[in-house]
Design a protein around this motif. Structure first.
Motif, short mmCIF file in Angstrom:
data_model
loop_
_atom_site.label_atom_id
_atom_site.label_comp_id
_atom_site.label_asym_id
_atom_site.label_seq_id
_atom_site.Cartn_x
_atom_site.Cartn_y
_atom_site.Cartn_z
N GLU A 180 -25.56 65.49 -41.35
CA GLU A 180 -26.88 66.42 -41.18
C GLU A 180 -27.31 65.66 -42.65
N THR A 181 -28.48 66.29 -42.48
CA THR A 181 -29.87 65.07 -44.17
C THR A 181 -29.11 66.23 -45.12
N GLY A 182 -29.14 65.21 -46.00
CA GLY A 182 -28.92 65.39 -47.71
C GLY A 182 -29.57 66.18 -48.50
N THR A 183 -29.43 66.52 -49.30
CA THR A 183 -29.97 67.36 -50.68
C THR A 183 -30.25 65.96 -50.75
N TYR A 184 -30.71 64.90 -50.20
CA TYR A 184 -31.59 63.91 -50.45
C TYR A 184 -32.71 63.45 -50.29
N ASP A 185 -32.92 63.87 -48.68
CA ASP A 185 -33.93 63.90 -48.44
C ASP A 185 -35.35 64.48 -48.41
N GLY A 186 -35.85 63.05 -48.43
CA GLY A 186 -37.83 63.69 -48.73
C GLY A 186 -37.91 63.74 -50.41
N LYS A 187 -36.48 63.18 -51.21
CA LYS A 187 -37.17 63.44 -52.93
C LYS A 187 -36.36 61.97 -53.15
N PHE A 188 -35.03 61.48 -52.32
CA PHE A 188 -34.19 59.88 -53.03
C PHE A 188 -34.60 59.06 -52.58
N ARG A 189 -34.62 58.15 -53.05
CA ARG A 189 -34.64 56.56 -51.59
C ARG A 189 -33.15 56.49 -51.24
N ARG A 190 -33.00 56.34 -50.15
CA ARG A 190 -31.96 56.27 -49.75
C ARG A 190 -32.63 54.58 -48.59
N ASP A 191 -31.46 53.56 -49.19
CA ASP A 191 -31.77 52.69 -48.71
C ASP A 191 -30.81 51.54 -48.15
N MET A 192 -30.40 51.26 -46.41
CA MET A 192 -29.68 51.40 -45.80
C MET A 192 -29.77 50.20 -44.21
N ARG A 193 -29.57 49.44 -44.59
CA ARG A 193 -29.36 48.54 -43.71
C ARG A 193 -28.25 47.28 -42.47
N ARG A 194 -29.10 47.43 -41.48
CA ARG A 194 -27.34 47.52 -40.29
C ARG A 194 -28.21 46.47 -39.80
N THR A 195 -26.60 45.44 -39.71
CA THR A 195 -26.68 44.38 -38.27
C THR A 195 -25.78 45.39 -36.94
N THR A 196 -26.18 44.47 -36.47
CA THR A 196 -25.16 45.06 -35.16
C THR A 196 -25.34 43.83 -34.43
N VAL A 197 -23.70 43.91 -33.48
CA VAL A 197 -22.99 42.38 -33.25
C VAL A 197 -22.64 42.93 -31.10
N LYS A 198 -23.49 42.05 -30.86
CA LYS A 198 -23.77 42.38 -28.77
C LYS A 198 -22.10 42.61 -28.91
N ASP A 199 -22.06 42.98 -27.53
CA ASP A 199 -20.44 43.00 -26.69
C ASP A 199 -20.03 41.80 -26.04
N GLY A 200 -19.90 40.65 -26.11
CA GLY A 200 -19.41 39.38 -25.43
C GLY A 200 -18.27 39.30 -24.87
N GLY A 201 -17.70 41.03 -25.21
CA GLY A 201 -16.35 40.75 -24.11
C GLY A 201 -16.80 41.04 -22.53
N LYS A 202 -15.36 41.04 -22.15
CA LYS A 202 -15.42 41.51 -20.72
C LYS A 202 -16.22 42.89 -19.66
N PHE A 203 -16.21 43.95 -20.90
CA PHE A 203 -17.11 45.24 -20.37
C PHE A 203 -18.16 44.93 -21.09
#
Ligand SMILES: [Fe+2]
Length: 320
Positions: free
Chosen positions: A280-303
């Motif tokens: 849940e939103t931390g106390t940083y929200d609206g005040k401090f920068r939080r720069d998070m970046r994600r890559t996402t690998v597709k599921d190439g498996g049988k499911f």
């Protein structure tokens, strides 16, 4: 002398009694030597969550490392939809910061974006709402708010939760198929923002609730807050069992809380083996920068494509 095939390059230190590990020994030379990459893949299949402290990757390295694990998802659909992005030339980078396209801390002036961030505080597996789900997520801390102001990621060991399920419950749920909607999760999290949206007006992805995790052979409970209903049931009929399943899998004994300690930390997980949510939103929200970046690998498996038909072309229209 043992054979070189048995030499370990990395050390895995468990973070919980049943899953999660801190990984040491990575040099991050690219391309990653095949034996090291295989140790990482084996490690994430075994532990579900891997924490690499001070990986210190840039966007280019983050993408290049991730591409070695499979085809990457991207945010092109969102760029097409007109949403301004901080990294339009690197659509493989999902911006999960609290920053807008002008690099300023988000305020309530962007309620939809804030609503999206709220959706991420509900239990989920990334991209479960797409016809081709994803396998791995790699989340990188670029700039953290001050320590103690929040921003942890919580995980659940959904494989052990399945192992522990009473036999009668397994028999009840083993064959179920969920219909998943990003908008359903957003409405649950922020009904005041998404009230006028009807998830049934949009395509939903169908995935088996219980499915084997290919990397370990263990069964996994693939239940998320994207699940709108089960096949052959309405949302209202499905709700009690979905809530029962989420309550089962989110028992405190299955939870691991990962704290980001340093700018440059990287956390990788297998969405087919664990669930997660942002705190849940931390106390940083609206005040401090939080720069998070994600890559996402597709599921190439049988499911990977679930019950949707391989190559099915639609994609959910909002990001998270
Ligand atoms: Fe997520």
């Amino acid at each position: 002398m043992g054979s070189t095939a048995n030499i370990s390059h990395l050390t895995f230190t468990p973070l919980h009694t049943t899953y999660g590990a801190r990984v040491e020994g990575m040099t991050w030379d690219l391309p990653t030597p095949p034996m090291v990459l295989q140790e990482i893949i084996n490690g994430v299949h075994k532990y579900g969550v891997l924490v690499f402290r001070k990986a210190n990757l840039d966007n280019h390295q983050h993408i290049a490392f991730s591409q070695q694990l499979g085809e990457l998802d991207d945010v092109k659909a969102h760029i097409k939809a007109g949403r301004a992005m901080r990294f339009p030339d690197q659509p493989e980078i999902f911006d999960v910061s609290n920053l807008d396209e002008n690099d300023q801390v988000l305020t309530d002036a962007d309620p939809v974006r804030k609503g999206n961030n709220k959706g991420n505080t509900l239990w989920h597996a990334d991209m479960a709402y797409n016809p081709q789900r994803c396998a791995y997520s790699l989340l990188r801390a670029v700039e953290l708010p001050p320590q103690g102001t929040g921003g942890e990621t919580q995980f659940l060991d959904s494989r052990t939760a399945y192992d522990d399920m009473p036999q009668a419950m397994k028999a009840r749920v083993n064959k179920l198929v969920t219909n998943n909607s990003l908008l359903h999760n957003r409405k649950l999290a922020a009904p005041e923002i998404f009230d006028g949206v009807e998830p049934l007006d949009y395509p939903m992805s169908r995935h088996r609730l219980i499915q084997p995790h290919e990397g370990s052979g263990r069964n996994n409970i693939y239940v998320t807050t994207y699940a709108h209903h089960f096949d052959d049931s309405t949302m209202e009929e499905s709700k009690p069992l979905l809530e029962e399943l989420l309550a089962w899998v989110s028992q405190p004994k299955y939870m691991l809380i990962v704290k980001y300690e340093n700018d440059g930390d990287l956390v990788m997980w297998d969405n087919r083996a664990v669930l997660h949510r942002a705190t849940e939103t931390g106390t940083y929200d609206g005040k401090f920068r939080r720069d998070m970046r994600r890559t996402t690998v597709k599921d190439g498996g049988k499911f990977g494509w679930g019950e949707n038909g391989v190559g099915c072309s639609w994609q959910a229209g909002l990001t998270k």
